[in-house]
Design an enzyme around this catalytic site. Structure first.
Site, PDB file in Angstrom:
ATOM      1  N   ASP A   1       0.862  -0.960   0.160  1.00  0.00           N
ATOM      2  CA  ASP A   1       0.227  -0.061   0.009  1.00  0.00           C
ATOM      3  C   ASP A   1       1.249   1.194  -0.158  1.00  0.00           C
ATOM      4  O   ASP A   1       2.233   1.312  -0.210  1.00  0.00           O
ATOM      5  CB  ASP A   1      -0.974  -0.793   1.265  1.00  0.00           C
TER       6      ASP A   1
ATOM      7  N   GLU B   1       0.029  -0.677   5.567  1.00  0.00           N
ATOM      8  CA  GLU B   1       0.383  -0.019   6.821  1.00  0.00           C
ATOM      9  C   GLU B   1       0.744   1.636   6.536  1.00  0.00           C
ATOM     10  O   GLU B   1       0.577   2.274   8.054  1.00  0.00           O
ATOM     11  CB  GLU B   1       2.383  -1.088   6.268  1.00  0.00           C
TER      12      GLU B   1
END
Length: 453
Positions: free
Chosen positions: A92, A156
């Site tokens: 991500d 994250e």
């Protein structure tokens, strides 16, 4: 001296690495599904699962984590009785921010002036490619000498803790003798660095209400309490005159012992405008690695274009507080919320909501794994000695893994050196760093398997 065979192999794989990073960067995998389609993140997860399967990984799975995102897991068995190493990265990415500020499209990997530009190129899709390069180089040069687990997180950057909760619910999944977190970076390009501390982080959303609705500023302004002004007042209370963070009850005088950050170099790295002062006190290393730091991430208020002459009835802000090692993030969150509530002016109504939280981290640089990495770095970066540095950012998973596996040795490396400009426009990765750190990781795995200490 003949070149190291692993280094030769990694060099030959770099064109393929660029192609793969191009494919991975193309996914708009921002794990904020109010802004970006979920399908983009799921597509990136499937790409990584496919890459692991192609490399012979077993038990490859898309793990549905409690925050609604997916992490990718795979297991590559090594020789019987071998040690196990967990390799971590995340797919991500941060939103691209103002796309007009990018010299090239943020989700198209573009080579310019010797660097590869694109959102996630360094943080941390490049880390995924780094792990793949290291393993491929070992396969060509005698095989992978350890059991390898790979975990690639899907949220994250959001700090929502999905993988942390999943790991706690499945404690056997990620158990390992050593863990390499590929989400940090060298102190500068060409200087091999392992990060030994991370600040923790908490995010708090603040809402201020003063009126039942907006009012005409000419008719009521001067007596009617302005919610936006009240919010500005309370936000200002979080900093001293010199810009140091001042949260009541939170110490801000710790000192960093170790590699120091030259102030002029920091100004260059941070691209501070001429004549603008740095904030805070102490050394730069003290300020960014050892002390708390508050940042106002956003404010909900009328934009300048289209604003009306009104006294604002409500206002909101999102605040980030970076927490130094040794400070409990939950306690820091409590102190921050109490500070805000006690400093709100004019009796305005205020509410706070915690959005995300992660604990700070401190590693043991005296462990055998660090010696194995130091020896590997010496080959990948000839003539350079491995340095130990802190990092101001947060990787909440580190403390979760340290708590679950107290005997595991945890190292933080990666591609996010200062020129990478992670989280900003025009993020980029140095292909030279990608190449050298892939060599270092491969040699680390070989050294660690041999019991280098």
């Amino acid at each position: 001296m003949s070149p190291n065979p692993v280094a030769v192999t990694v060099a030959s794989l770099m064109p393929r690495a660029k192609e793969e990073l191009t494919e991975l960067v193309a996914f708009k995998s921002v794990a904020d599904f109010d802004q970006f389609p979920r399908e983009e993140s799921e597509g990136a997860a499937r790409w990584i699962a496919g890459a692991l399967t192609a490399e012979g990984f077993q038990d490859v799975a898309l793990l549905d984590t409690p925050d609604g995102t997916q992490s990718v897991y795979g297991y590559l068995p090594g020789p019987e009785g071998a040690r196990t190493v967990l390799l971590y990265a995340h797919y991500d990415v941060q939103p691209p921010l103002d796309e007009s500020g990018w010299a090239t499209p943020p989700f198209e990997l573009t080579e310019r002036d010797g660097r590869w530009y694109g959102r996630g190129a360094a943080d941390c899709k490049g880390g995924v490619i780094m792990h793949l390069l290291a393993l491929r180089a070992l396969k060509v040069n005698g095989g992978v000498p350890v059991n390898v687990k790979v975990i690639v997180e899907g949220s994250e950057e959001q700090g929502t803790g999905g993988l942390e909760r999943y790991a706690e619910e499945h404690p056997g999944l990620l158990t390992a003798d050593a863990i390499v977190i590929g989400d940090a970076g060298n102190f500068r390009v060409g200087l091999p660095t392992v990060t030994t501390t991370l600040r923790g982080m908490t995010m708090v959303r603040v809402r201020v209400d003063t009126l039942e609705g907006n009012l005409h500023s000419g008719q009521f302004g001067g007596a009617a309490p302005d919610a936006l002004a009240a919010l500005v007042r309370v936000l200002d209370s979080l900093r001293a005159e010199d810009g140091s963070t001042t949260v009541d009850g939170l110490s801000g005088d710790s000192a960093w012992e170790g590699l120091q950050y030259d102030e002029e170099q920091f100004r260059t790295d941070a691209k501070v405008l001429d004549g603008v002062e740095l904030i805070g006190s102490g050394t730069v290393a003290d300020r960014i690695w050892a002390r708390p730091a508050v940042t106002v991430l956003g404010i909900d208020c009328p934009p300048v274009v289209g604003a009306t002459p009104s006294v604002q009835a409500s206002a909101r802000a999102l605040i980030s507080l970076r927490v130094p090692p040794g400070v409990d993030a939950a306690k820091a969150t409590e102190l921050l919320r109490t500070h805000i509530e006690s400093h709100i002016p004019w009796g305005a109504r205020v509410s706070t909501e915690q959005i995300g939280q992660g604990q700070a981290f401190r590693a043991d640089p005296g462990s055998p794994a660090y010696q194995a990495m130091s020896d590997a770095m010496a080959v990948a970066y000839p003539g350079q000695e491995m340095q130990y540095a802190g990092q101001g950012g947060s990787i909440p998973l580190c403390n979760t893994l340290a708590g679950l596996y107290p005997d595991a040795e945890i190292l933080l490396t990666g591609l996010s050196e200062p020129e990478a400009q992670i989280h900003a426009v025009n993020e980029s990765v140095s292909p030279d760093e990608l190449e050298r750190l892939s060599v270092a990781e491969a040699l680390f795995l070989r050294n660690y398997a041999a019991g280098t200490n």
